[in-house]
Design a protein around this motif. Structure first.
Motif, mmCIF file in Angstrom:
data_model
loop_
_atom_site.group_PDB
_atom_site.id
_atom_site.type_symbol
_atom_site.label_atom_id
_atom_site.label_comp_id
_atom_site.label_asym_id
_atom_site.label_seq_id
_atom_site.Cartn_x
_atom_site.Cartn_y
_atom_site.Cartn_z
ATOM 1 N N GLN A 1 1.134 -1.428 -0.108
ATOM 2 C CA GLN A 1 -0.090 -0.502 0.009
ATOM 3 C C GLN A 1 0.838 1.282 -0.094
ATOM 4 O OE1 GLN A 1 0.204 -2.128 2.431
ATOM 5 N NE2 GLN A 1 0.636 -0.995 4.153
ATOM 6 N N HIS A 2 1.858 1.509 0.268
ATOM 7 C CA HIS A 2 2.844 2.378 0.349
ATOM 8 C C HIS A 2 3.622 2.824 -1.157
ATOM 9 C CE1 HIS A 2 3.023 1.575 5.053
ATOM 10 N NE2 HIS A 2 2.631 2.240 5.030
ATOM 11 N N LEU A 3 3.328 1.518 -1.605
ATOM 12 C CA LEU A 3 4.266 1.922 -3.008
ATOM 13 C C LEU A 3 3.823 2.211 -4.336
ATOM 14 C CD1 LEU A 3 6.169 -2.109 -2.936
ATOM 15 C CD2 LEU A 3 7.167 0.545 -2.317
ATOM 16 N N GLN B 1 -5.234 18.234 10.533
ATOM 17 C CA GLN B 1 -4.792 19.119 10.016
ATOM 18 C C GLN B 1 -2.587 19.640 9.934
ATOM 19 O OE1 GLN B 1 -6.919 20.244 14.445
ATOM 20 N NE2 GLN B 1 -5.661 21.975 12.943
ATOM 21 N N ILE B 2 -2.151 18.325 9.711
ATOM 22 C CA ILE B 2 -0.726 18.468 8.797
ATOM 23 C C ILE B 2 -0.596 18.520 7.691
ATOM 24 C CG2 ILE B 2 1.110 17.536 10.181
ATOM 25 C CD1 ILE B 2 0.176 16.545 12.516
ATOM 26 N N VAL B 3 -0.158 18.878 7.161
ATOM 27 C CA VAL B 3 0.617 18.855 5.936
ATOM 28 C C VAL B 3 1.963 18.105 5.826
ATOM 29 C CG1 VAL B 3 0.492 19.215 3.809
ATOM 30 C CG2 VAL B 3 -1.681 19.241 4.724
ATOM 31 N N ILE B 4 2.600 17.500 5.168
ATOM 32 C CA ILE B 4 3.478 16.897 5.653
ATOM 33 C C ILE B 4 4.450 17.918 3.979
ATOM 34 C CG2 ILE B 4 6.029 15.169 5.303
ATOM 35 C CD1 ILE B 4 3.932 15.430 7.241
ATOM 36 N N GLU C 1 2.137 10.666 4.736
ATOM 37 C CA GLU C 1 1.497 10.018 5.134
ATOM 38 C C GLU C 1 1.147 9.830 6.938
ATOM 39 O OE1 GLU C 1 2.093 6.374 4.460
ATOM 40 O OE2 GLU C 1 2.130 7.555 2.084
ATOM 41 N N TRP C 2 -0.002 8.891 7.174
ATOM 42 C CA TRP C 2 -1.001 9.127 8.091
ATOM 43 C C TRP C 2 -0.008 8.923 9.511
ATOM 44 C CZ3 TRP C 2 -5.342 11.777 9.314
ATOM 45 C CH2 TRP C 2 -5.490 11.347 10.499
ATOM 46 N N ARG C 3 0.436 7.894 9.246
ATOM 47 C CA ARG C 3 1.333 7.685 10.563
ATOM 48 C C ARG C 3 2.318 8.504 11.347
ATOM 49 N NH1 ARG C 3 5.887 3.125 12.576
ATOM 50 N NH2 ARG C 3 4.606 3.248 14.936
ATOM 51 N N LEU C 4 2.816 8.809 9.853
ATOM 52 C CA LEU C 4 3.845 10.160 10.788
ATOM 53 C C LEU C 4 3.017 11.195 10.966
ATOM 54 C CD1 LEU C 4 6.269 11.131 11.187
ATOM 55 C CD2 LEU C 4 6.274 12.110 8.450
ATOM 56 N N ARG C 5 2.118 11.763 10.071
ATOM 57 C CA ARG C 5 1.234 12.972 11.317
ATOM 58 C C ARG C 5 0.280 12.402 12.743
ATOM 59 N NH1 ARG C 5 -3.263 12.775 5.943
ATOM 60 N NH2 ARG C 5 -3.931 14.591 6.570
ATOM 61 N N GLU C 6 0.088 11.466 12.738
ATOM 62 C CA GLU C 6 -0.853 10.707 13.878
ATOM 63 C C GLU C 6 0.316 11.702 14.919
ATOM 64 O OE1 GLU C 6 -3.569 7.733 14.261
ATOM 65 O OE2 GLU C 6 -2.081 7.061 13.106
ATOM 66 N N LEU C 7 1.793 11.146 14.757
ATOM 67 C CA LEU C 7 2.930 10.897 15.633
ATOM 68 C C LEU C 7 3.135 12.128 15.718
ATOM 69 C CD1 LEU C 7 4.832 7.647 14.629
ATOM 70 C CD2 LEU C 7 3.590 8.313 16.694
ATOM 71 N N THR D 1 11.384 7.355 3.872
ATOM 72 C CA THR D 1 11.467 8.966 5.031
ATOM 73 C C THR D 1 10.565 9.078 5.574
ATOM 74 O OG1 THR D 1 13.336 10.085 3.130
ATOM 75 C CG2 THR D 1 12.431 11.330 5.023
ATOM 76 N N GLN D 2 9.792 9.105 5.107
ATOM 77 C CA GLN D 2 8.055 9.603 6.301
ATOM 78 C C GLN D 2 8.124 8.216 7.211
ATOM 79 O OE1 GLN D 2 4.952 11.519 4.488
ATOM 80 N NE2 GLN D 2 5.329 11.149 3.061
#
Length: 511
Positions: free
Chosen positions: A180-182, A213-216, A190-196, A387-388
């Motif tokens: 799903q990441h490819l 509310q977060i945009v990487i 990436e949702w998990r990074l935004r959660e953290l 990286t994310q």
């Protein structure tokens, strides 16, 4: 109707091939170059592949491969039973006839015979003049590359980064990445990074935000550029700290904004007047003003928020080095006080990890997330997934918080090494104050002439000292000598290198 074949012959004199490299490729490039510069005119018959191979002492297959490539790209045409010819332009229009005349006289249509380097030198002339004028006014100097020296600004102690840990996490992700990441990722990140990130900001900054509310972004600079692109129109006024972070001003200027320098004093940037509705956006570094290092007072923060709410204006808050506070916890950001959805918060991992990571984020009012994600998708689809995901695991496993504590201790130790060895009685300079936050310190200098002298002598002994005068907007009303100063980063190199650099400075400055 068949085009008459001119009485032109092929001259292969001067063709030299290096037998240690691909022969067919070399032959193709040689013939292509001769066609483009007119030495092989349209209608010239090329030798039979067997004859040319014999003349050049190479295999016929090499010649055929070169001929096939020229044909595939339209440089030649094949005439059944009659061989291979340099392509002629069909005369279907007056313009085509004119181009055909150029071909028959040995000139390729529309192609310059000047060397490539000369064409590159004139590239500025073919870009729209207004765009080039804007770029000339708002360009960034190339950042310092290579190993950092004392006292380079904007660089953390990335010699202390746990690369072994990062490398293991990186290898673990790519050893068996989820399918799903490819594919194409979410442009917001990436949702998990935004959660953290949301969880980290709640605990470390008291900034209560949701992952939605977060945009990487690719570093803080891209975050600022997105704000400039989406929040401003041509001619809008932006209030910006003066002196301040010039790269932010460049981003707003390139977007067509007019920069309004705002004075900075002991309480931080002065706010636009409460009734000033002509200013569309304010850019601030309230936790640790860059480059003067002051913290914006609560009164100024509330004043700025009231201005933005009353005039429906925006505030871009850049918390570029908020992790580095040497007494007490990091300060709550301006965004934590916002109750009207007017503050856009910019964060970065570059000052904790290393600048080359190019990983930052925006915390946005909810109504801005969708347009910012759409705009980012147009530019680059999404950030690199590896990286994310590795950063997400780095945070989740506790490595990030441990590394922050280590970096804070190191920066404090390196700050103290600078303070201990700094020549406090340096002529023409104010004493160095003890910074309570951040990665740099600023020293006031009496005159611009003295600033220039000190910076030049430092550079002569291999020490980087940034002139404070370069952080001011052009045309500032502040007297020139009042803009003078030295800006020194203290986190980039270990204590031993700091001591060595200070010794060289004392010698160069004859302290």
């Amino acid at each position: 109707m068949k085009v008459p074949i001119p009485a032109l012959t092929f001259d292969f004199a001067g063709i030299e091939l290096n037998r240690r490299q691909g022969l067919s490729r070399q032959l193709y490039q040689t013939l292509r170059e001769r066609i483009l510069d007119g030495r092989l005119s349209g209608g010239t018959r090329l030798p039979a592949s067997r004859d040319l191979a014999l003349s050049l002492g190479i295999s016929r297959n090499s010649v055929m491969r070169a001929y096939d490539q020229l044909y595939a790209e339209g440089f030649t045409e094949s005439r059944v039973g009659d061989g291979t010819y340099v392509a002629l332009l069909r005369e279907k229009s007056p313009a085509a006839k004119k181009l055909s005349t150029h071909l028959s006289t040995g000139l390729s249509p529309g192609l310059s015979t000047k060397p490539l380097i000369m064409a590159a030198e004139s590239s500025n002339n073919v870009i729209h003049s207004t765009a080039m004028h804007t770029l000339d006014q708002h360009h960034l100097r190339p950042p310092k590359s290579g190993l950092p020296r004392a006292f380079r600004t904007g660089v953390p102690a990335f010699d202390l980064f746990p690369f072994d840990t990062w490398g293991k996490l990186h290898a673990a992700f790519w050893r068996k990445p989820g399918l799903q990441h490819l594919g194409y990722g979410d442009p917001a990140g990436e949702w998990r990074l935004r959660e953290l990130i949301a969880a980290y900001l709640r605990t470390s900054r008291d900034l209560r935000c949701a992952p939605e509310q977060i945009v990487i972004t690719n570093g803080a600079q891209q975050a600022i550029t997105l704000c400039a692109q989406l929040l401003l129109e041509q001619g809008d006024v932006v209030a910006i700290e003066n002196p301040g972070y010039r790269a932010a001003g460049h981003a707003f200027g390139v977007a067509g904004a007019r920069l309004q320098g705002m004075a900075v004093d002991d309480e931080g940037m002065r706010s636009p007047a409460l009734g000033d509705s002509g200013c569309k956006l304010a850019y601030v570094t309230p936790s640790h003003q860059y480059p003067l290092g002051v913290t914006m007072s609560l009164a100024r923060r509330l004043e700025l928020l009231a201005w933005a709410e009353r005039n429906q204006s925006w505030i871009v808050e850049d918390d570029y080095d908020g992790e580095y506070r040497y007494s007490g916890a990091p300060l709550a950001p301006l965004a934590a006080l916002d109750r009207s959805g007017r503050v856009l918060y910019v964060g970065t991992f570059g000052k904790v990890a290393f600048p080359a990571l190019r990983l930052g984020y925006l915390v946005l009012p909810r109504n801005l997330v969708e347009p910012f994600s759409r705009r980012r998708a147009v530019d680059m689809r999404h950030s690199e997934v590896g990286t994310q995901m590795v950063m997400a695991e780095f945070i989740a496993a506790g490595h990030f918080q441990r590394h922050i504590r280590r970096m804070r201790r190191a920066a404090l130790s390196r700050r103290d090494a600078l303070l201990a060895g700094w020549p406090q009685e340096l002529a023409g300079c104010s004493p160095m104050i003890k910074p309570v936050a951040g990665l740099h310190v600023t020293v006031a200098v009496d005159t611009l002439e003295r600033e220039t002298e000190l910076v030049a002598k430092a550079e002569n002994v291999g020490v980087e000292v940034a002139p404070l005068s370069e952080y001011w907007l052009p045309g500032s009303e502040t007297p020139v000598d009042d803009r003078a100063g030295l800006v020194l980063g203290f986190a980039a190199v270990p204590e031993a290198d700091i001591a060595s650099a200070l010794g060289r400075l004392r010698s160069a400055w004859r302290v």
